[in-house]
Each structure stands twice: as C-alpha cells, then as structure tokens.
Scaffold this active site. Sequence first.
Site, PDB file in Angstrom:
ATOM      1  N   GLU A  80      -7.535  10.233 -14.977  1.00  0.00           N
ATOM      2  CA  GLU A  80      -7.813  10.483 -13.497  1.00  0.00           C
ATOM      3  C   GLU A  80      -7.010  11.381 -12.980  1.00  0.00           C
ATOM      4  O   GLU A  80      -7.369  12.610 -12.198  1.00  0.00           O
ATOM      5  CB  GLU A  80      -7.555   9.219 -12.745  1.00  0.00           C
ATOM      6  CG  GLU A  80      -8.573   7.880 -13.181  1.00  0.00           C
ATOM      7  CD  GLU A  80      -8.871   7.153 -12.211  1.00  0.00           C
ATOM      8  OE1 GLU A  80      -8.482   6.833 -10.846  1.00  0.00           O
ATOM      9  OE2 GLU A  80      -9.140   5.732 -12.481  1.00  0.00           O
ATOM     10  N   TYR A 109      -3.536  12.097   0.560  1.00  0.00           N
ATOM     11  CA  TYR A 109      -2.538  11.283  -0.373  1.00  0.00           C
ATOM     12  C   TYR A 109      -1.482  12.190  -1.187  1.00  0.00           C
ATOM     13  O   TYR A 109      -0.683  11.699  -1.077  1.00  0.00           O
ATOM     14  CB  TYR A 109      -3.629  10.659  -1.357  1.00  0.00           C
ATOM     15  CG  TYR A 109      -3.132   9.784  -2.439  1.00  0.00           C
ATOM     16  CD1 TYR A 109      -3.240   8.471  -2.399  1.00  0.00           C
ATOM     17  CD2 TYR A 109      -2.595  10.248  -3.508  1.00  0.00           C
ATOM     18  CE1 TYR A 109      -2.861   7.846  -2.974  1.00  0.00           C
ATOM     19  CE2 TYR A 109      -2.205   9.374  -4.552  1.00  0.00           C
ATOM     20  CZ  TYR A 109      -2.240   7.969  -4.269  1.00  0.00           C
ATOM     21  OH  TYR A 109      -1.866   7.033  -4.986  1.00  0.00           O
ATOM     22  N   GLY A 138     -13.331   2.285  -1.192  1.00  0.00           N
ATOM     23  CA  GLY A 138     -11.756   2.193  -1.636  1.00  0.00           C
ATOM     24  C   GLY A 138     -11.504   0.987  -2.373  1.00  0.00           C
ATOM     25  O   GLY A 138     -10.540   0.244  -2.261  1.00  0.00           O
ATOM     26  N   SER A 198     -25.601   7.657 -16.476  1.00  0.00           N
ATOM     27  CA  SER A 198     -25.480   6.469 -15.406  1.00  0.00           C
ATOM     28  C   SER A 198     -26.832   5.889 -15.282  1.00  0.00           C
ATOM     29  O   SER A 198     -27.483   6.685 -14.706  1.00  0.00           O
ATOM     30  CB  SER A 198     -24.570   6.738 -14.407  1.00  0.00           C
ATOM     31  OG  SER A 198     -24.646   6.052 -13.462  1.00  0.00           O
ATOM     32  N   SER A 223     -13.826   3.847  -9.442  1.00  0.00           N
ATOM     33  CA  SER A 223     -13.309   5.042 -10.523  1.00  0.00           C
ATOM     34  C   SER A 223     -12.519   4.155 -11.458  1.00  0.00           C
ATOM     35  O   SER A 223     -12.694   4.465 -12.545  1.00  0.00           O
ATOM     36  CB  SER A 223     -12.923   6.082  -9.726  1.00  0.00           C
ATOM     37  OG  SER A 223     -11.678   5.507  -8.695  1.00  0.00           O
ATOM     38  N   ASP A 237      -4.430   0.545  -9.566  1.00  0.00           N
ATOM     39  CA  ASP A 237      -5.722   0.139  -9.902  1.00  0.00           C
ATOM     40  C   ASP A 237      -6.118   0.070 -11.241  1.00  0.00           C
ATOM     41  O   ASP A 237      -6.784  -1.027 -11.511  1.00  0.00           O
ATOM     42  CB  ASP A 237      -6.932   1.182  -9.241  1.00  0.00           C
ATOM     43  CG  ASP A 237      -6.219   1.719  -7.831  1.00  0.00           C
ATOM     44  OD1 ASP A 237      -5.566   1.060  -6.838  1.00  0.00           O
ATOM     45  OD2 ASP A 237      -6.677   3.076  -7.566  1.00  0.00           O
ATOM     46  N   GLU A 251       0.755  -1.389   0.020  1.00  0.00           N
ATOM     47  CA  GLU A 251      -0.036   0.033  -0.087  1.00  0.00           C
ATOM     48  C   GLU A 251       0.826   1.257   0.125  1.00  0.00           C
ATOM     49  O   GLU A 251       1.868   1.208   0.845  1.00  0.00           O
ATOM     50  CB  GLU A 251      -0.866  -0.101   1.355  1.00  0.00           C
ATOM     51  CG  GLU A 251      -2.252   0.305   1.042  1.00  0.00           C
ATOM     52  CD  GLU A 251      -3.042  -0.474   0.015  1.00  0.00           C
ATOM     53  OE1 GLU A 251      -3.091  -0.063  -1.039  1.00  0.00           O
ATOM     54  OE2 GLU A 251      -3.599  -1.351   0.397  1.00  0.00           O
TER      55      GLU A 251
HETATM   56  C1  GLA Z   1      -5.363   4.568  -3.916  1.00  0.00           C
HETATM   57  C2  GLA Z   1      -4.658   5.029  -5.249  1.00  0.00           C
HETATM   58  C3  GLA Z   1      -3.640   3.713  -5.687  1.00  0.00           C
HETATM   59  C4  GLA Z   1      -2.556   3.417  -4.694  1.00  0.00           C
HETATM   60  C5  GLA Z   1      -3.391   3.492  -3.266  1.00  0.00           C
HETATM   61  C6  GLA Z   1      -2.552   3.073  -2.093  1.00  0.00           C
HETATM   62  O1  GLA Z   1      -5.938   3.480  -4.342  1.00  0.00           O
HETATM   63  O2  GLA Z   1      -5.293   4.941  -6.491  1.00  0.00           O
HETATM   64  O3  GLA Z   1      -2.918   4.205  -6.828  1.00  0.00           O
HETATM   65  O4  GLA Z   1      -1.796   4.586  -4.410  1.00  0.00           O
HETATM   66  O5  GLA Z   1      -4.188   4.444  -3.003  1.00  0.00           O
HETATM   67  O6  GLA Z   1      -1.860   2.058  -2.284  1.00  0.00           O
END
Ligand code: GLA
Length: 418
Positions: free
Chosen positions: A176, A238, A138, A80, A142, A188, A46
């Site tokens: 994004e 973030y 989470g 949507s 997206s 992701d 992570e």
């Molecule tokens: C979010 C971001 C990912 C990654 C995670 C943390 O989900 O979209 O790219 O950085 O946080 O691991």
Amino acid sequence: MGELTWSRAADDTVVADGLLAAFGESFGGEPDGVWAAPGRVNLIGEHTDYNQGFCLPLALAHRTYVAVRSRDDGGLRIGSRQAPDRTWEGTVTEVSQDSPGGWASYVAGVAAVLAEQVDPAGLGADVLVDGYVPLGAGLSSSAALSCSAALAWAELVPGLAGVDRAELAAACVRAENEYAGAATGGMDQSVSLRAVDEHALLIDCRDFSLTPVAWTLPGHQVLVIDTRAHHSLADGQYGKRRATCERAAATLGVGSLRDVGVDDLEVALATLGEGHGERSDEGSGASGERRVSGEPEEVRRVRHVVTENARVLDLVAALRERDADRVGELMLASHASLRDDYEVSCRELDLAVAAAVGAGALGARMTGGGFGGSAIALVEEAAVEEVARAVAAAFDDAGLERPHFLTAVPSAPAYRVR
Ligand code: GLA
C-alpha cells in the site's frame, strides 16, 4: 421517514458461487480457490499505529473475496466484479508506483513485494475480486483487498509456505505504501489477517504483538454510521499528521511518541511549546466546535497521541470489567481529542456522534483516518434501530445525504473460502 439503508455482510457460499461463474466468463476455466479478508472498525486508538502506539480494532463480517488461479509465467490479470470493464493485464515485474494504479495496485503491489522473496514467475496469477466492505467508508476495504490476495499467494506459491501472517501483513503495508501510494500505519492489515473471531484485537504497534480482548458487553452493539462523506481537500493531511508526529518525537529526543507516557506529558508539551507563538497555519479542513486554539500544532497533536494511547488501555480494562458506561465515556473523549487536538474530524462525523449520543448511545466516535468515512456508536441492542433513525433524521435536517448503517460483529480474520 423512508427506509434506512443497511450494508449487510455477504454469504460466503453465494459469493464463491458467483465468483466461480464470473471467473469462467472473464478468464476461462476455474480458479484454484477463493479467499476472503475482512474490513475493520477501530474501537479506539486512532492515529496511534504509526506512532508505535496502541489500537483496538475488530474485524467486520463484511469481507472482500478473491478468486485466484496461479500461473507460472509471471503474468497478471486482475479484474473485479465491481468494475467489469477494467481488467488490468500485465506482469509481476512491471508493477511499479505508476502501474497498474487505482484499486488493482492493492493486488499487484502485493505480488511486487512478495517477488523480493520468490521467483516472480511463480507469482503470476489471474485474480477476480468481489467486495462487500463498503467502499470509501473508512472501513479498510483496501486492506481487505490486499490481505485476501496476500493470503491466496501464501497458500498457492510453494516458496511462500513459511511466511506467517505477521509477515504477510507487513508485506501488505509495504504494497500500500510503495505501490498504491497510500500511507497506512499497519493497524488495518494486522486486524484483517490476524483478528480473533468474537474478539477485539489490542495491537501494540511497537512490534505488532497482539492481545485478543473478548467482546464482553452482551446486550450492546457497535453501530457503524457510514457518513458517505469524503473531503478531498483533506488528501495529504494524513501524511502531514505523520510528519508532525515524527518532528515532535525528534524534538523530544524519543524514537516515537509511544515513548512519551501520560506522566511525561506536561513536560513534553512545555518543551514543544517553547518558542512558539500562535497556532500554526497547517489548516485542517476540519470543522466542528473546536475547543482548543492558540496552542502550537505540535502540542495539540502530541497531546492527542499520548492521551489516546492511555485511553486504549483504559478501554480494554473497562471491557474486562464489563463497564459499558466507561467504554462509552472513553469513546467520547477519543472523539473530542481527534476533533479538537488532532483535527481530523468533520461536520458529518461530529453530527453523527452528537445525534447518536442524543438518541441514547452510550458513546460514539469517528473511526479510521477521518475527514469523512464512518463513526461508531455503542448502543444497547434494543435501541440500534432507534439510534440509526435519529442519526438519519439529523442528517435530513442538516440537508446532508443520509448515512448508511451496519453493525460491527467481531469476526474472523482472512481465510480460504474454498
Ligand atoms: C487509516 C490508516 C491506519 C491508521 C488510521 C488512523 O485507517 O490506514 O493505518 O493510521 O487511519 O488510526
């Protein structure tokens, strides 16, 4: 105790039939096809992707679907089924940081990025979305949205025929970052477009090369606990974490924190600690029992990233050895590091982890960016319901809204449904 709420994956045929009918009502006529892309959970690794490190996500069976009809006039209509009154209409060339905004920008942004490669007129499209990745959990709903749309364009627009999935994932990251205003590091989108069914995906984020890792813990399941918490105070955290990591890499004279190995850690931390006094005032908004204090922020952030990279590789080895206990241990170590050193956990995530382990899970950790969203727990199959009940009871006792649950079944990457 009342019923638990389970978020189930949808049936492709049912969703595609529903989308076809709704497309006719919204736009008239029929789409050229229906595409789907999965959400994800990350088993471990992570906040490593933007540090060019390792992560180990798997694609969920929960997907976002898009029905798409291409147009040759550069016009875009994006609707949507989850927001029937909010169809956006515009053109590919007018897509910007500010427009369309919101969820539609995850689709429109992809068109804007692809328009650098092909005539924007040919990227015109009518798009209708139907999502089955829980929102705000989470679990990368997206990325599922941008990736499903990207695959549709890649298959519909002749000029994009040679674009491979790695390039599409990179286009979705840019969409994004540049159009939806979401900082994201690439994990992701890579797993949504490039997962391997029944496998976790070891991603080396230095070059986004992939190693599928068979899910070799029969008799065990990954229980996902969607805490339904989102701490808006955390917005911007973030980006702060990313900036801190970049600053630390510069101080250490390396291109990224990936270049710091566990063997170099002590020296690196000493270098970062020089000249620092008390901990900084970054302020995390995170709670939980913080065990570390008095160390400079960069020291703690770097320790997380470097040890987390090592844990990813250790967990892959443990999976190969079918050592469920070791997998559980590594998940717990990851959670502690994210909570104490990286400071991206929160009360709900810590509670979910503690309650799951207290009820017999072999390990548990927050997954994704943090500050809310979901935790995962490694649980023996027969105990899944029991662990979920224990977590729900712990939330009841704490006066918190009950989590929702799902099980993570390593599933296929994005594909055409019809
Ligand atoms: C979010 C971001 C990912 C990654 C995670 C943390 O989900 O979209 O790219 O950085 O946080 O691991």
